[in-house]
Design a protein around this motif. Structure first.
Motif, PDB file in Angstrom:
ATOM      1  N   GLN A 180      -5.518  17.423  35.891  1.00 52.71           N
ATOM      2  CA  GLN A 180      -5.169  16.581  37.033  1.00 52.71           C
ATOM      3  C   GLN A 180      -5.668  17.189  38.330  1.00 52.71           C
ATOM      4  OE1 GLN A 180      -0.993  16.640  35.613  1.00 52.71           O
ATOM      5  NE2 GLN A 180      -0.978  14.458  36.073  1.00 52.71           N
ATOM      6  N   ASN A 181      -5.719  18.525  38.366  1.00 48.82           N
ATOM      7  CA  ASN A 181      -6.187  19.215  39.561  1.00 48.82           C
ATOM      8  C   ASN A 181      -7.077  20.394  39.171  1.00 48.82           C
ATOM      9  OD1 ASN A 181      -4.688  17.802  41.671  1.00 48.82           O
ATOM     10  ND2 ASN A 181      -2.872  18.722  40.756  1.00 48.82           N
ATOM     11  N   ILE A 182      -8.017  20.705  40.052  1.00 42.24           N
ATOM     12  CA  ILE A 182      -8.805  21.936  39.937  1.00 42.24           C
ATOM     13  C   ILE A 182      -8.580  22.719  41.223  1.00 42.24           C
ATOM     14  CG2 ILE A 182     -11.078  22.973  39.648  1.00 42.24           C
ATOM     15  CD1 ILE A 182     -11.964  20.390  38.274  1.00 42.24           C
ATOM     16  N   ARG A 183      -8.108  23.927  41.076  1.00 38.92           N
ATOM     17  CA  ARG A 183      -7.729  24.763  42.224  1.00 38.92           C
ATOM     18  C   ARG A 183      -8.597  26.020  42.225  1.00 38.92           C
ATOM     19  NH1 ARG A 183      -1.793  27.675  42.335  1.00 38.92           N
ATOM     20  NH2 ARG A 183      -1.954  28.782  44.349  1.00 38.92           N
ATOM     21  N   VAL A 184      -9.286  26.291  43.333  1.00 38.47           N
ATOM     22  CA  VAL A 184     -10.126  27.475  43.473  1.00 38.47           C
ATOM     23  C   VAL A 184      -9.409  28.473  44.376  1.00 38.47           C
ATOM     24  CG1 VAL A 184     -12.352  28.365  44.272  1.00 38.47           C
ATOM     25  CG2 VAL A 184     -12.225  26.108  43.182  1.00 38.47           C
ATOM     26  N   VAL A 185      -9.327  29.730  43.924  1.00 43.54           N
ATOM     27  CA  VAL A 185      -8.649  30.764  44.722  1.00 43.54           C
ATOM     28  C   VAL A 185      -9.549  31.986  44.842  1.00 43.54           C
ATOM     29  CG1 VAL A 185      -6.355  29.965  44.031  1.00 43.54           C
ATOM     30  CG2 VAL A 185      -7.450  31.811  42.736  1.00 43.54           C
ATOM     31  N   SER A 186      -9.440  32.662  45.979  1.00 43.31           N
ATOM     32  CA  SER A 186     -10.254  33.858  46.183  1.00 43.31           C
ATOM     33  C   SER A 186      -9.653  34.717  47.288  1.00 43.31           C
ATOM     34  CB  SER A 186     -11.687  33.485  46.572  1.00 43.31           C
ATOM     35  OG  SER A 186     -12.474  34.637  46.780  1.00 43.31           O
ATOM     36  N   TYR A 187      -9.808  36.024  47.127  1.00 43.80           N
ATOM     37  CA  TYR A 187      -9.531  36.950  48.220  1.00 43.80           C
ATOM     38  C   TYR A 187     -10.767  37.058  49.101  1.00 43.80           C
ATOM     39  CZ  TYR A 187      -5.266  38.649  45.934  1.00 43.80           C
ATOM     40  OH  TYR A 187      -4.022  38.747  45.374  1.00 43.80           O
ATOM     41  N   VAL A 188     -10.545  37.393  50.362  1.00 51.37           N
ATOM     42  CA  VAL A 188     -11.632  37.611  51.310  1.00 51.37           C
ATOM     43  C   VAL A 188     -11.439  39.001  51.916  1.00 51.37           C
ATOM     44  CG1 VAL A 188     -12.709  36.863  53.467  1.00 51.37           C
ATOM     45  CG2 VAL A 188     -11.848  35.160  51.836  1.00 51.37           C
ATOM     46  N   ARG A 189     -12.399  39.863  51.705  1.00 52.42           N
ATOM     47  CA  ARG A 189     -12.286  41.239  52.190  1.00 52.42           C
ATOM     48  C   ARG A 189     -13.084  41.403  53.476  1.00 52.42           C
ATOM     49  NH1 ARG A 189     -12.379  46.555  48.294  1.00 52.42           N
ATOM     50  NH2 ARG A 189     -11.877  48.089  49.917  1.00 52.42           N
TER      51      ARG A 189
END
Length: 368
Positions: A113-122
């Motif tokens: 139902q959903n696609i979620r993109v996650v990431s840290y930013v350094r």
């Protein structure tokens, strides 16, 4: 709601620790995808969706059987989730071209139902310092941190465009503010996972300023001896010597400022996107911070003393005058030191080496 969470790094934000810790993990809410032997899904996802010329000149296209195998594994991982969320993690996904990311989105969309993109930013200088250490573990790079810079906008804008900005969550990576000061713990808390502390694994531990300098000198001035040195052995040596040296490896204020000035527009774009500053100026510059290659080659006297202590040798009286070649040879001696061997066995070679060092420096005009 049934969601696929794609963790894309960024590089040098604890991704390896996250992947090794979560490998094989599943609870009533989420399952970590099983896409083969490696917990890093970069290889499977990149090979499955990046095609032909998109891969670059030196990137070999995998054979059809490999691609088919990855597709079956991904479909099986999707089927195994049931109504749970699926977690995919691979920092190399951030390097995939837009066309490949579109294929990835279109492949996943019918199943979730959903696609979620996650990431840290350094922050950039912190990232470059860590990226340089990682390259040094593998080979002998020149000290050119500016060339390791990755554009924030080029890395993340395509995810906003393809998956929708509201579906892309970016978190500032600051080791001092992570939950429990741990990337794995912080990541799991952000995803709402009740993750057992005993499952947490720490990989790719940072190296001290002293160890980085010694390793750089070793690779640069004794390349034949260092040729066989692999990442696993480097990490083992680093752990072995962690009790001797603990100063943080960091770029100087001068170099940090130059990085921020050269990439000001790109950093400003990320700060606006992130909603946080990526400022890195500290009140006090770390001891022996690095501005140029010479800072790595000139081994401080206290580092030499620590090296001799680790070898079980008496400290020489002229540590500040030891040539890099001799430092490299001492490091090799430490690398190959048999466990439990008594320090006395080195005494003769120590005296001969010290005499040789003095003669060499005189020939080079380094001593009076």
């Amino acid at each position: 709601m049934h969601t696929c969470i794609i963790h894309i790094g960024m590089h040098k934000t604890g991704s390896t620790s996250i992947q090794h810790s979560l490998q094989g993990f599943a609870d009533q809410h989420i399952t970590y995808a099983d896409l083969g032997d490696s917990p890093n899904h970069s290889y499977a996802i990149y090979d499955l969706f990046t095609q032909g010329a998109e891969r670059g000149f030196f990137d070999v296209q995998p054979d059809v059987s490999t691609i088919d195998a990855y597709e079956k594994l991904l479909l099986q991982a999707i089927a195994d989730t049931g109504t749970r969320d699926l977690l995919i993690s691979g920092e190399q996904i951030s390097s995939m071209p837009p066309a490949a990311l579109t294929r990835l989105r279109d492949f996943l969309a019918p199943h979730f139902q959903n696609i979620r993109v996650v990431s840290y930013v350094r922050p950039p200088a912190s990232y470059l310092a860590s990226a340089f250490q990682q390259r040094l573990k593998k080979r002998s790079p020149n000290f050119e941190p500016m060339r390791l810079y990755r554009s924030f906008k080029d890395t993340f804008q395509k995810f906003d465009d393809i998956f929708g900005r509201t579906n892309v969550e970016l978190w500032k990576f600051d080791s001092t503010t992570l939950h429990n000061r741990c990337a794995v713990s912080d990541f799991c808390q952000r995803l709402g996972l009740e993750f057992p502390a005993e499952r947490i694994r720490t990989e790719n531990e940072s190296m001290s300023r002293q160890f980085v300098g010694l390793l750089y000198v070793y690779r640069k001035f004794a390349p034949e001896l260092a040729a066989s040195l692999q990442i696993a052995e480097v990490e083992g040596l680093n752990r072995k010597l962690s009790g001797i040296w603990s100063d943080k490896f960091a770029l100087s204020h001068e170099l940090t400022q130059a990085i921020h000035q050269q990439h000001a527009a790109d950093i400003a774009w990320m700060e606006q996107r992130l909603g946080q500053s990526l400022e890195e100026t500290l009140r006090k510059e770390p001891k022996h911070a690095i501005s140029r290659e010479e800072d790595l080659i000139q081994t401080p006297s206290e580092t030499i003393e620590g090296l001799y202590s680790a070898l079980g040798k008496p400290h020489p009286q002229t540590t500040c005058q030891i040539h890099p070649v001799d430092v490299a040879e001492l490091f090799h001696e430490l690398r190959t030191k048999p466990p439990g061997l008594q320090p006395s066995s080195w005494w003769a070679s120590y005296r001969a080496r010290l005499n040789s060092t003095t003669q060499r420096l005189r020939r080079l005009g380094r001593t009076s």
